[in-house]
Design an enzyme around this catalytic site. Structure first.
Site, PDB file in Angstrom:
ATOM      1  N   ASN A 208       0.798  -1.237   0.000  1.00 51.36           N
ATOM      2  CA  ASN A 208       0.000   0.000   0.000  1.00 51.36           C
ATOM      3  C   ASN A 208       0.828   1.284   0.000  1.00 51.36           C
ATOM      4  O   ASN A 208       0.302   2.349   0.295  1.00 51.36           O
ATOM      5  CB  ASN A 208      -1.005   0.037   1.171  1.00 51.36           C
ATOM      6  CG  ASN A 208      -2.005  -1.103   1.133  1.00 51.36           C
ATOM      7  OD1 ASN A 208      -2.080  -1.904   2.061  1.00 51.36           O
ATOM      8  ND2 ASN A 208      -2.743  -1.229   0.058  1.00 51.36           N
ATOM      9  N   GLY A 230       6.707  -0.797  -2.709  1.00 50.94           N
ATOM     10  CA  GLY A 230       6.215  -2.161  -2.581  1.00 50.94           C
ATOM     11  C   GLY A 230       4.800  -2.329  -3.096  1.00 50.94           C
ATOM     12  O   GLY A 230       4.128  -3.292  -2.736  1.00 50.94           O
ATOM     13  N   ASP A 231       4.328  -1.384  -3.912  1.00 40.74           N
ATOM     14  CA  ASP A 231       2.964  -1.533  -4.438  1.00 40.74           C
ATOM     15  C   ASP A 231       2.863  -0.785  -5.767  1.00 40.74           C
ATOM     16  O   ASP A 231       3.883  -0.624  -6.447  1.00 40.74           O
ATOM     17  CB  ASP A 231       1.944  -1.056  -3.388  1.00 40.74           C
ATOM     18  CG  ASP A 231       0.679  -1.898  -3.400  1.00 40.74           C
ATOM     19  OD1 ASP A 231       0.060  -1.974  -4.478  1.00 40.74           O
ATOM     20  OD2 ASP A 231       0.315  -2.494  -2.367  1.00 40.74           O
ATOM     21  N   ASP A 232       1.660  -0.309  -6.118  1.00 40.05           N
ATOM     22  CA  ASP A 232       1.484   0.342  -7.415  1.00 40.05           C
ATOM     23  C   ASP A 232       2.454   1.517  -7.588  1.00 40.05           C
ATOM     24  O   ASP A 232       2.629   2.323  -6.673  1.00 40.05           O
ATOM     25  CB  ASP A 232       0.040   0.863  -7.551  1.00 40.05           C
ATOM     26  CG  ASP A 232      -0.994  -0.262  -7.440  1.00 40.05           C
ATOM     27  OD1 ASP A 232      -0.619  -1.447  -7.556  1.00 40.05           O
ATOM     28  OD2 ASP A 232      -2.180   0.056  -7.238  1.00 40.05           O
ATOM     29  N   ALA A 254       4.639  -2.939  -8.133  1.00 38.28           N
ATOM     30  CA  ALA A 254       3.786  -3.587  -9.136  1.00 38.28           C
ATOM     31  C   ALA A 254       3.955  -3.009 -10.532  1.00 38.28           C
ATOM     32  O   ALA A 254       3.443  -3.560 -11.490  1.00 38.28           O
ATOM     33  CB  ALA A 254       2.327  -3.477  -8.699  1.00 38.28           C
TER      34      ALA A 254
END
Ligand SMILES: *[C@@H]1O[C@H](CO)[C@@H](O)[C@H](O)[C@H]1NC(C)=O
Ligand SMILES: *[C@@H]1O[C@H](CO)[C@@H](O)[C@H](O)[C@H]1NC(C)=O
Ligand SMILES: *[C@@H]1O[C@H](CO)[C@@H](O)[C@H](O)[C@H]1NC(C)=O
Ligand SMILES: *[C@@H]1O[C@H](CO)[C@@H](O)[C@H](O)[C@H]1NC(C)=O
Ligand SMILES: *[C@@H]1O[C@H](CO)[C@@H](O)[C@H](O)[C@H]1NC(C)=O
Ligand SMILES: *[C@@H]1O[C@H](CO)[C@@H](O)[C@H](O)[C@H]1NC(C)=O
Ligand SMILES: *[C@@H]1O[C@H](CO)[C@@H](O)[C@H](O)[C@H]1NC(C)=O
Ligand SMILES: *[C@@H]1O[C@H](CO)[C@@H](O)[C@H](O)[C@H]1NC(C)=O
Ligand SMILES: *[C@@H]1O[C@H](CO)[C@@H](O)[C@H](O)[C@H]1NC(C)=O
Ligand SMILES: *[C@@H]1O[C@H](CO)[C@@H](O)[C@H](O)[C@H]1NC(C)=O
Ligand SMILES: *[C@@H]1O[C@H](CO)[C@@H](O)[C@H](O)[C@H]1NC(C)=O
Ligand SMILES: *[C@@H]1O[C@H](CO)[C@@H](O)[C@H](O)[C@H]1NC(C)=O
Length: 428
Positions: A208, A230-232, A254
């Site tokens: 997130n 660690g995400d989008d 991602a």
């Protein structure tokens, strides 16, 4: 310290701010009021001084932060700015009183998500010179939430809300508490030369910690972003139109994520005209990831939902260089409660005119694309071309295209099926 200085210091601490009023000598046309924010020497909360500076200079003015560390221990809602220059030469460092933030973070306008800082207005020019830093002190959050998705009231670093005709440039965002930035209810915003890094120094994840999300946003341009997270990386969500990303690098995380979208039962949302070109992806799960919720609602946002309608259309992804990417492009229409796999065939959300062109570099495994489209709304007109230089790490050229429910493929024929699960990384 002589007593006069002590008294002066005490006075400054009591007022918590010091504002200087000057007229610009540079140009007679520019009668900008200047507010310089000085950090409290004792490390107490600088947010009240920041708010005062924007009250004073938020209309045709300039707010300047010196090469100092400013401690931000309380929420800031800085809205309705008009023609203001913000000059950040130092660091805004967020406080780590978790109970304070959980009690006070503000709604940011989507998914019951919350934020520590709202900034908005017309004609904002926010300059960081490549070193002005927004430090969310996020490690305490990564450790605190222990991997929970969308932990309630965990604050985002900054929400650019109701902003038009503005530029954000040369800023560094490090260790964001949660999502780094959301540009929402905004249009005509240029964000360039932005560095984002949220990485955990413990075993806890940085889930997130999105780089930038756009929501209810039109004509938003990203040039030269570098995102380690660690995400989008950059993620257009509900009603994002005319979004351009160029010359950017994404490490970990991602990659570009369109969605997730379709989370609100019966609500019509769109992503239209998304272009990303000349980008590099290192160790990301994907270069591009399109994700919609299933056709059935299970639970409620932020972690549950589904049943949304609308479309993603006109997506151009070109000239990407990949290094060790897991799965270059993935569509999934199975997003369901807290990531559990739902019915992959029920979503009515439609995906059309997506082009993935001129992609080179390396991926970890076959296939090149995994297009898991819903039976109830097949993906229309997907193009994949100029991927002949895409190889596995051992040098073997890639050739696989996994598809379910695609109507009209250009430049490729499907060679197999997808996993048929929400696992967007292609691992069945
Ligand atoms: C800011 O100040 C620190 C020392 O206080 C110095 O090392 C650094 O070079 C300064 N940065 C800029 C951009 O002036
Ligand atoms: C943290 O914030 C709470 C209010 O939410 C306050 O009661 C408490 O004293 C603060 N703790 C510290 C160490 O400042
Ligand atoms: C932020 O301030 C604006 C202007 O005062 C106000 O309309 C808005 O409701 C505030 N937002 C939050 C989340 O408090
Ligand atoms: C889009 O935003 C940019 C600023 O980033 C502006 O220069 C341009 O005119 C806008 N385009 C439209 C069609 O409004
Ligand atoms: C992107 O990079 C290319 C090649 O280096 C360069 O020609 C172009 O001007 C850059 N564009 C932007 C917006 O940075
Ligand atoms: C989102 O876009 C759709 C289609 O244009 C529109 O009907 C809807 O009102 C928009 N939603 C919001 C909250 O702006
Ligand atoms: C998308 O781009 C096309 C072509 O430039 C344009 O005609 C259309 O209006 C754009 N859509 C939106 C929602 O702005
Ligand atoms: C492709 O992108 C790279 C940057 O990743 C840039 O250097 C190159 O000029 C771009 N190629 C074209 C044809 O635009
Ligand atoms: C990418 O992953 C490889 C293998 O885990 C690692 O050696 C490399 O440092 C990573 N690259 C970056 C830029 O993080
Ligand atoms: C298919 O997609 C391409 C690229 O997005 C577009 O140029 C073309 O017009 C689309 N075809 C149809 C029939 O929509
Ligand atoms: C390269 O790796 C793939 C996947 O692990 C494997 O199937 C293939 O045989 C390997 N090729 C060579 C030449 O080693
Ligand atoms: C896809 O398959 C059709 C029928 O076998 C063939 O004519 C066409 O050339 C293939 N297209 C590609 C891009 O391989």
């Amino acid at each position: 310290m002589p007593s006069a200085n002590t008294a002066l210091f005490g006075l400054l601490t009591v007022f918590l701010f010091s504002l200087t009023l000057v007229e610009s000598a540079a140009s007679p046309a520019e009668h900008r009021k200047l507010c310089t924010v000085h950090a409290c020497r004792d490390g107490s909360d600088d947010a009240p001084a920041v708010l005062r500076a924007f009250e004073e200079c938020g209309n045709h003015g300039r707010v300047e932060f010196l090469n100092e560390t400013y401690h931000i221990e309380s929420i800031m809602n800085i809205s309705g700015l008009n023609d203001v220059e913000i000059d950040l030469k130092g660091t805004l460092l967020w406080g780590t009183n978790i109970s304070y933030w959980l009690n006070n973070s503000m709604p940011m306008g989507y998914q019951n998500q919350s934020t520590a800082w709202i900034l908005g207005g017309d004609r904002i020019s926010f300059q960081g010179h490549g070193y002005g830093t927004i430090d969310g002190n996020g490690q305490v959050w990564y450790d605190f939430i222990k991997g929970a998705s969308n932990y309630p009231r965990r604050p985002h670093a900054i929400t650019v809300y109701g902003t038009t005709n503005s530029i954000f440039e040369g800023l560094r965002f490090v260790q964001s508490q949660m999502w780094t930035m959301t540009v929402i209810h905004s249009s005509n915003v240029l964000l360039q030369d932005i560095y984002v890094s949220s990485t955990s120094n413990s075993s806890t994840s940085t889930a997130n910690t999105d780089g930038c999300d756009t929501i209810y946003a039109d004509n938003i341009t990203f040039h030269r972003w570098e995102v380690h997270n660690g995400d989008d990386g950059i993620s257009p969500k509900a009603n994002s139109t005319n979004i351009l990303v160029t010359n950017s690098t994404f490490v970990g995380g991602a990659g570009l994520a369109l969605g997730s979208i379709g989370q609100y039962n019966g609500v019509f949302e769109t992503i239209e005209n998304f272009t990303a070109k000349d980008c590099t992806f290192v160790n990301t799960t994907h270069a591009a990831y399109l994700k919609t919720w299933t056709g059935e609602q299970v639970g409620y946002p932020p972690n549950g939902g589904g049943g949304g309608i609308g479309y993603i259309k006109n997506v151009l992804l070109s000239n990407f260089t990949l290094q060790n990417v897991k799965l270059p492009m993935s569509f999934t229409q199975c997003i369901n409660f807290a990531g559990a796999s739902g019915n992959c065939n029920s979503s009515l959300f439609s995906i059309s005119n997506v082009s993935f062109l001129d992609i080179k570099g390396t991926a970890q495994q076959e296939p090149i694309v995994s297009l898991q489209c819903s039976a109830a709304a097949p993906c229309v007109n997907t193009t994949v071309e100029d991927v002949s230089e895409l190889a596995l790490r051992n040098g073997t050229l890639m050739k696989g295209y996994n598809c379910d429910h695609t109507m009209g493929t250009v430049g490729f024929n499907c060679t197999g099926h997808t996993c048929g699960t929400a696992s967007g990384d292609g691992t069945c």
